[in-house]
Design an enzyme around this catalytic site. Structure first.
Site, PDB file in Angstrom:
ATOM      1  CB  CYS A 198      -4.064 -28.151 -14.714  1.00  0.00           C
ATOM      2  SG  CYS A 198      -2.719 -29.133 -14.095  1.00  0.00           S
TER       3      CYS A 198
ATOM      4  CG  HIS B 288      -2.051  -1.092   1.288  1.00  0.00           C
ATOM      5  ND1 HIS B 288      -3.119  -0.942   0.401  1.00  0.00           N
ATOM      6  CD2 HIS B 288      -2.020  -2.031   2.047  1.00  0.00           C
ATOM      7  CE1 HIS B 288      -3.660  -2.239   0.542  1.00  0.00           C
ATOM      8  NE2 HIS B 288      -3.192  -2.982   1.654  1.00  0.00           N
TER       9      HIS B 288
END
Ligand SMILES: Cc1cc2nc3c(=O)[nH]c(=O)nc-3n(C[C@H](O)[C@H](O)[C@H](O)COP(=O)(O)OP(=O)(O)OC[C@H]3O[C@@H](n4cnc5c(N)ncnc54)[C@H](O)[C@@H]3O)c2cc1C
Ligand SMILES: Cc1cc2nc3c(=O)[nH]c(=O)nc-3n(C[C@H](O)[C@H](O)[C@H](O)COP(=O)(O)OP(=O)(O)OC[C@H]3O[C@@H](n4cnc5c(N)ncnc54)[C@H](O)[C@@H]3O)c2cc1C
Ligand code: SF4
Lengths: 429, 497, 123
Positions: free
Chosen positions: B455, B51
């Site tokens: 996957c 941030h």
């Protein structure tokens, strides 16, 4: 980086890749190379140790390893070269789009750059994982796709667990239900969100019912419990919109959740090569010879759409191999027109998505389709060209799990020349 | 009995950064964690944003350490070879009222000393991120905001600490802090022994640093002190396939509410897109379960910001827990609680390190060192301290020529084990022999990205089990997903070997 | 008493849906089978159902720890689990040839268990 050239390069050595390569050689391509990332040839079949392969192609009921050994022998005898433990990383196109370079890697050969005249995509498919379903609950060990479990049990020799619940009633899930039972483990239940079984009836009989495995239709898994290893799953019945019905929840103690919830054609490479993908099948848009939207690139087998029978995979690959050889030998007719094929009433998808005219007898052409909804009574499968009915085939029932094939007849050529497109509809008779 | 100068409880990003900061000095330091790997707590499950620093109330520790931590990220990540991208962040206003709150945020940012903030209009926002909602009327852009690999940073910091002499003990739970009168004498630990037995042991130390995330209050209480009560607040997430990354290039926040920064849509450092988190107060500090309702809330929130998101691209869900101070807490200010409690000697507490704890972590570590020094710990610099750590090559990040050279050096880099993320056998081998070896599948995953693609391990798991067992010299039957009883396979199919 | 029964022929992957009219264990008429083997299948289902068995057997000295095996003909359905359990204790030494007999006349059923693939010896 080693540079290689060949007439036909096939990516993937499953039944599709091997048959395409074999046929390309038989049809005159000189230098045919198959690349396979696994240590041995055969695609998914070495782990499919059950029988049920090759009834049409070889008129005998073979196991996966037997079926693929035959094709591997035939391909070798035909002079096909193979590279195993080699993974294709990328397909790069020349700026004008006319040529392609396939980048592959292997421990033995390092980086390879291969320039083929024709390329056949035969990468098969992959399983949908848990995340794709967003099943709520914890994320402990013991959640596997059925195909991963199949490899663990049949190739590596390890049991994924002792008490299993299987979500989804695809063929691999049903086959694993039997395998695990035969290896002394328990399958507590198989749950299917649909009101019908999504795999083949034959597997329902000989893999689920034969072993008294409880099957729950219109039921799904709504929670997974267990911090370290799976301890239980909660199942619940669902309504028509697949929302769980309050009050129907049941906790099933188990240590493993297997998922058999669908297969997705493996097309990352195809996409990167600029091949047009059908959003419904997840595979390339092809014509009856497996030609994709990119000239010189063909596709066959599960990479195009998911098949239930290997015999159909082989047939599609033989067609693609033949046309790839034609491309490599420059014998293909440049002059041809294409008809789009539309999936009409109760048709989920049709492959090929476009038919190239004229239909050529030696080439063979079959429309492969699946229905959206099962109909357990007589239906008519109607093939028409702008309303002109070409074929009206009666079937005793149709199910999404069983692919329907319609052979295209070269004698229709004349009727098709002025047509704008083909359409298939399936309606109650 | 062995005696340490400092024991750090908790090898999350905070504890690991503290351990690395202490490694600079001639100290005998021990870093402990109950999990099977470092970073298994909140550090592995958060939004991964560094941030800029406009959120926190001016004058708080949060505001100060966020700003200082953010400023250190380029250096720390380059020293440690951790992926970090100062891509900038946006807070998007979707209505006129929200537009007003942008001004407040901007003003607060200015007060906190945040550099590089600009207010842009809706058209400019859509030009920069075309997939953003057409409702956007403006945005606060913070150029210093960024995204990082949070567990990568934690592992790297802990490895750097270990290479500089810090001892690390995993699967070692601190059951209590031992006191001798006013003084803290050490900790009592419980360790899982081979064969399933538990060993209980006491470790002596002059200083104990609590960096135990959600459990900081329990440990503080075990030392006979109160004044901190942590309540977990759950945040759930969706991870989308890389193909979604075409839609989101940076970090998109909605306008914040009184309770949270809201559900955001962000690119991850690995090229996926992440949606979340929501914010739900719960009671169980181990409850990392995703819920249907929570995930629906996340999707709805995310769609408000980026309406074109495609559900079919979901590849994973997960949840993380914020270590929030219970509102009834005696010293509750909504701030980080980083202090040397006056009631005892030899204890340092890092409590309530919720967001922006990751962004602040480098600065928290420096602040902790200052506090320890101030409390009388003698710190003598070690001349041989090395702030870096060896970084293993990542095959998929290399050029074709570099890939070729790598395979020539070690052919195992030619064998691709994870197809989605292109992870090689060579990378797995390296992770198994790293300064902090990957001993579980999840640990391997965090180090190599194996199994994190579309996957989700379907292809690689059997291969990874085989390679890990071989490299670690254990049976596949002993390999776990994340330690404890999380075994991957249960037995061999055949009775005979 | 005559009754209508439904069968799914598992003899081959076509998996024909067969509607049969039966009296006790006697087959009267049937529809739905695409080939004559479907008739034999239904007759057997009514009297003594049989199934193919496919499983694996441990091998020593090969690149893989297991070899897939199958019954060379269907075995009595009721004995599948017993035969599979029996085969869990069988160990082969590589090389293994395709269709090599792994276990002759398994548990006195008159059916051989054969290898579904070849495995080379590696040292
Ligand atoms: C569990 C299961 C049971 C089945 N049971 C039956 C049955 O009983 N009877 C029947 O007739 N049919 C059955 N089928 C269906 C049929 O056999 C399969 O659909 C068939 O194997 C598909 O063949 P394929 O060649 O398209 O794909 P695959 O067999 O999946 O082969 C694809 C190959 O491509 C390789 N590959 C992929 N990407 C790359 C890359 N980038 N570089 C190099 N190589 C790559 C893969 O490693 C793989 O070897 C079954 C299928 C499954 C999965
Ligand atoms: C949903 C969510 C989103 C967030 N987003 C951001 C963000 O975008 N940017 C940002 O800067 N911050 C963010 N945060 C905050 C940030 O993730 C945390 O501040 C940070 O990870 C805290 O690190 P930690 O080391 O204090 O805690 P943890 O990572 O939880 O580490 C504590 C460790 O202590 C160990 N431990 C606990 N008790 C014991 C014991 N008795 N014995 C031994 N070991 C013990 C645990 O196993 C754990 O590994 C977010 C947090 C959440 C939950
Ligand atoms: S009846 Fe014949 S075609 Fe039909 S499933 Fe049985 S064996 Fe196959």
């Amino acid at each position: 980086m080693r540079n290689l050239r060949c007439d036909v390069l096939v990516i993937g050595s499953g039944p599709a890749g091997l048959a395409a390569a074999y046929q390309a050689r038989e049809c005159g391509a000189r230098d045919v190379l198959v690349i396979e990332r696994n240590a041995e040839l055969g695609g998914i079949l070495p782990q499919c140790i059950h029988n049920g392969f090759g009834v049409r192609v070889f008129q005998s009921d073979l196991t996966g390893p037997e079926y693929v050994a035959r094709w591997a022998r035939m391909a070798a005898e035909a002079g096909v070269r193979t590279l195993t433990r080699t993974m294709v990383l990328a397909i790069e196109s020349s700026p004008d789009g006319a040529r392609r370079r396939v980048i592959a890697t292997s421990g033995a050969d390092g980086m390879l750059a291969i320039e083929p005249t024709a390329l056949v995509l035969a990468m098969g498919c992959r399983e949908r994982p848990r995340g794709a379903l967003a099943i709520p609950g914890l994320r402990p060990a013991g959640v596997y796709t059925a195909g991963t479990a199949q490899r663990l049990v049949n190739i590596e020799g390890y049991m994924p667990g002792e008490r299993h619940v299987i979500l989804g009633s695809g063929d691999i899930g049903m086959i694993m239900a039997r395998r695990l039972t035969l290896e002394g483990a328990r399958v507590e239940a198989m749950c299917e969100i649909l009101p019908y079984v999504s795999g083949l009836r034959r597997n329902l009989v000989q893999c689920v019912m034969d072993y008294d495995i409880p099957l729950h239709l219109s039921t799904t898994v709504i929670d997974v419990a267990g911090r370290e290893r799976v301890e239980s799953v909660t199942i619940a019945q669902v309504d028509a919109a697949w929302r769980p019905i309050a009050g129907t929840e049941r906790v099933l103690p188990c240590d493993t959740l297997l998922l058999s919830v669908g297969l997705i054609p493996e097309n990352e490479l195809s996409r990167a090569a600029g091949v047009m993908i059908d959003p419904v099948t997840g595979g390339p848009v092809v014509d009856q010879a497996g030609a994709t939207s990119v000239p010189g690139v063909y596709a066959a087998g599960n990479v195009v759409h998911v098949y239930d029978l290997v015999d159909d995979v082989t047939a599609s690959a033989l067609r693609a191999g033949r046309s790839a050889a034609g491309c490599a030998c420059c014998t293909l007719l440049a002059e041809s027109c294409e008809l789009p094929v539309t999936a009409g009433e109760n048709v989920h998808h049709v492959v090929p998505q476009r038919v190239r005219l004229p239909l050529v007898p030696e080439e063979g052409a079959t429309l492969e389709l699946r229905v959206r909804q099962p109909v357990e009574k007589a239906v008519r499968v109607r093939l028409s060209a702008d309303g002109d009915v070409l074929l009206n085939k009666r079937l005793r029932y149709v199910r999404p799990s069983e692919m329907i094939g319609l052979a295209l007849q070269p004698e229709w050529n004349e009727r098709l020349t002025s047509a704008g497109g083909l359409q298939v509809d399936v309606e109650e008779a | 009995m062995t005696s340490y100068d400092v024991i750090v409880i908790g090898a999350g990003v905070v504890g690991s950064m503290i351990a690395r900061a202490l490694a600079r000095y001639r100290l005998r330091t021990l870093l402990l964690d109950k999990a099977a790997d470092v970073g298994e707590g909140t550090t592995k499950a958060n939004t991964a944003i560094v941030h800029a620093g406009y959120d926190a109330k001016p004058g708080t520790l949060k505001a100060r350490l966020n700003l200082a931590g953010n400023a250190q990220y380029d250096r720390v990540c380059s020293e440690l070879g951790v992926e970090f991208d100062r891509c900038g962040t946006y807070v998007v206003a979707a209505s006129a009222e929200e537009r007003i709150s942008l001004d407040e945020l901007y003003a607060r940012g200015r007060q906190n000393g945040v550099p590089g903030m600009t207010l842009i209009d809706g058209a400019e926002m859509r030009r920069r991120e075309p997939s953003v909602t057409p409702q956007a009327v403006g945005a606060l852009y913070a150029a210093t905001g960024g995204i990082v690999d949070p567990f990568g940073l934690c592992i790297a910091a802990a490895e750097c600490a270990v290479l500089n002499g810090v001892e690390l003990a995993l699967e070692t739970e601190v059951t209590g802090i031992v006191r001798e009168g006013r003084r803290v004498a050490g900790v009592e630990i419980r360790k899982q022994m081979p064969g399933g037995n538990l060993a209980v042991q006491k470790l002596a130390s002059r200083w104990v640093v609590i960096a135990a995330g959600l459990w900081a209050d329990d440990l503080l209480h075990s030392a006979g002190l109160d004044g901190l009560s942590i309540t977990p607040r759950k945040g759930e997430y969706y991870v989308l396939d890389r193909v979604a990354a075409g839609q989101v290039h940076t970090v998109l926040f909605p306008c914040p509410t009184a309770f949270s920064k809201g559900i955001l849509v962000t690119r991850t450092i690995h090229g996926n897109v992440m949606l979340g988190p929501n914010s739900v107060s719960i009671s169980d500090k181990d409850d990392l379960a995703c819920t249907r309702e929570g995930l629906d809330e996340v999707m709805q929130g995310a769609l408000k910001l980026v309406p074109g998101l495609d559900r079919r691209q979901i590849i994973r869900t997960f949840a993380g827990l914020r270590a929030t101070q219970r509102p009834t807490g005696r010293s509750n200010t909504g701030d980080f609680v980083i202090e040397v409690p006056r009631e005892v000697d030899g204890l340092l507490l890092c409590g309530a390190i919720e967001s922006p704890g990751l962004a602040a972590a480098p600065a928290i570590a420096a602040y902790v060192v200052d506090l320890l020094r101030g409390a009388g710990l003698t710190l003598v610099e070690r001349p041989d301290y090395d702030p870096t750590r060896p970084v293993q090559p990542r095959f998929s990040h290399l050029s074709r020529e570099e890939q070729q050279a790598l395979i020539a050096r070690d052919p195992r880099h030619g064998n691709i084990v994870c197809r989605c993320e292109t992870v090689t056998e060579g990378e797995i081998v390296a992770a198994c022999h790293a300064p902090i070896p990957a001993r579980t599948y999840d640990a391997l995953k965090r180090r190599t990205r194996l199994g994190t693609g579309r996957c989700q391990g379907g292809f690689d798991t059997p291969l990874a089990i085989e390679i890990m067992a071989r490299e670690l010299g254990v049976s596949p039957l002993d390999l776990t997903l994340k330690g404890g009883g999380s075994r991957l396979v249960t037995r061999q199919t055949k009775a005979v070997a | 008493m005559e009754e209508q029964r439904h069968f799914v022929c598992v003899t081959c992957p076509v998996g024909c849906n067969i509607e049969a009219k039966v009296r006790g264990t006697e087959l009267l008429t049937l529809v739905g089978n695409r080939c004559a083997r479907g008739v034999d299948f239904v007759k057997e289902e009514l009297t003594a159902p049989r199934r193919m068995l496919t499983t694996t057997v441990r091998v020593r000295g090969a690149a893989l720890p297991l070899v897939p095996v199958r019954s060379e003909a269907p075995v009595p359905k009721g004995r599948l689990l017993e035969i599979a359990a029996h085969l869990r204790d069988v160990v082969l030494d590589a090389p293994v040839a395709e269709h090599q007999v792994v276990c002759a006349d398994v548990l006195g059923t008159g059916v051989d268990i054969i290898a579904s693939r070849a495995l080379e010896r590696v040292d």
